[in-house]
Enzyme design. Sequence first.
Site, PDB file in Angstrom:
ATOM      1  N   LYS A 167      59.461   6.910  -0.204  1.00 31.07           N
ATOM      2  CA  LYS A 167      58.072   6.526  -0.506  1.00 31.07           C
ATOM      3  C   LYS A 167      57.428   7.644  -1.312  1.00 31.07           C
ATOM      4  CE  LYS A 167      53.975   6.844   0.599  1.00 31.07           C
ATOM      5  NZ  LYS A 167      52.903   7.072  -0.411  1.00 31.07           N
ATOM      6  N   GLU A 216      44.392  26.438   1.449  1.00 31.29           N
ATOM      7  CA  GLU A 216      45.120  26.061   0.243  1.00 31.29           C
ATOM      8  C   GLU A 216      44.186  25.309  -0.708  1.00 31.29           C
ATOM      9  OE1 GLU A 216      48.158  22.948   0.601  1.00 31.29           O
ATOM     10  OE2 GLU A 216      49.499  24.268  -0.511  1.00 31.29           O
ATOM     11  N   CYS A 248      53.294  24.109  -4.025  1.00 28.69           N
ATOM     12  CA  CYS A 248      53.192  24.489  -2.606  1.00 28.69           C
ATOM     13  C   CYS A 248      53.383  25.995  -2.424  1.00 28.69           C
ATOM     14  CB  CYS A 248      54.222  23.734  -1.797  1.00 28.69           C
ATOM     15  SG  CYS A 248      55.867  23.912  -2.469  1.00 28.69           S
ATOM     16  N   GLU A 293      58.170  20.044   4.839  1.00 31.72           N
ATOM     17  CA  GLU A 293      57.842  21.081   3.843  1.00 31.72           C
ATOM     18  C   GLU A 293      56.358  20.923   3.574  1.00 31.72           C
ATOM     19  OE1 GLU A 293      60.003  23.199   2.717  1.00 31.72           O
ATOM     20  OE2 GLU A 293      61.909  22.276   3.244  1.00 31.72           O
TER      21      GLU A 293
END
Length: 492
Positions: free
Chosen positions: A177, A385, A286, A252
């Site tokens: 997905k 972040e 990331c 992750e």
Amino acid sequence: MRDMLFIDGQWSAPAHGGQFTVTNPATEEVFAHAPAATAEDVDRAVRAARKAFDEGPWPKMSGAARAATLRKIADGILASKEELARIEVMDNGKPLPEAIWDIEDTAGCFSYYADLAEQMDVSAEEQIDLGDSRFTSKVVREPIGVAGAIIPWNYPLLMASWKVAPALAAGCTMVLKPSELTPLTALELGAIVEHAGLPAGVLNIVTGLGPDAGQPLSEHPLVDKLAFTGSVPTGSKIMAAAARDIKNISLELGGKSPFVVFADCDVEKAVEWVMFGIFWNQGEVCSATSRVLVEESLYPAFLERLVTEAAKIKIGDGLEDGVLLGPLVSKGQQEKILAMIERGVTGGARIAYGGKRPADLARGYFLEPTILTDMDEDNTVWREEIFGPVVCVKTFRDEADAIRMANDSRFGLAAAVMSDDLERCDRVARAFRAGIVWINCSQPTFTQAPWGGYKQSGIGRELGSWGLSNYLEVKQITSFDATKTWGWYIKE
Ligand code: NAP
Ligand code: MG
């Protein structure tokens, strides 16, 4: 562009016939529609993957036979390299040379796991010395089963390959997905695996929204393993969904990675790698080194050069020549980041460069490369972040101070250190609480090396042999020498 789901080797419309729009973030124009899968489609895809695993040839084939198909997939990707890269640019916004790099890396990932699939044949059985001559034991590794992969929008096809390639190499079947923001290259992958002769049901691709398609996939009882890349809040939901049926998971997640720059290094090199660490891929990375720690005595010269170089970056549509910074992936992401910058400034941060939409670009979700300084360590821009081209720079006094500040985060994905003193680099590298550490650089990523984070940045490692292990169960087969008697209940 493809407007069907890829399930059981067939292209089919979603059960409810829905579609969602796909927008080019450089022009703000809708340029494609993608099929919107819902729970019914996901169920069909999972059942196809289940059947392909339980009854199909794929899991039982030799590694070498699977490798041959993986190599055809790699060839198919390379054959469509230009087209795939252009789709990636329109979908995600990244500059074309970066997209081409991604696609080559994607093909490289399939080739690499083809090699590992082959090696599985020769290293299939590991003998274990049990220290008891009446027993012999060996370990065999077998595919886990049906894997569900849910991936983000920052490296659409590359993030898919980090899961699809090792899963297929291991003999698993999969339902993939992609993110609703960048669904198109995943569908192209469907056509490529079909052309490569992958048996029906081994890879199924369902595009759709997170709650409509991702959630039913994460909750499906016939899925054995979930592999997720994305944000911490969604990762937490995936983990909760996996808990009910005790599904195997690998996660992750996000990061707020530090880059420690010591005063003994070359300013130009430091600035170049710091820029690569946060402006590459619009900082939508990331592992972006978004917190830069500079030793006090180097700070003035470093900051001045960083501002000068950031001002030279060409911003624009990723398809334009010479562009080094494309738009952010979506309006939502642009608004979120502008709000974070504003909040940071209210909290005491100073904008040394950027911080707003570029004045000369009327359309597109652009943001200037942004340099923030003077924030406290509890400012949200230092702690959370941002996932954009926004770097926070602070000073440190000495090595111990730098390590303390670097590790003071709930994340632990990556970290970087730069110094001419390699012993110090090694010491600092070991002191970082992070899964990926770069010395005298930031971001270069290799398929052979493990990828993943400490703390809230995730669980498990992708890439390398670790990536393959994510999709393998371990079985011990222990035999007793039938010429002997056990003699516990029945004495001779
Ligand atoms: P996200 O919002 O967490 O989405 C990731 C994926 O999860 C998308 O496919 C999303 O679908 C899906 N999803 C959303 N809600 C879901 C639910 N309730 N159940 C199941 N699936 C659901 O992350 P993102 O914004 O796409 O990506 C940015 C994040 O990914 C950042 O935090 C970044 O650090 C992280 N990231 C980590 C790595 C790494 O290797 N560690 C690599 C790349 C990115 P929709 O898009 O359709 O909502
Ligand atoms: Mg898009």
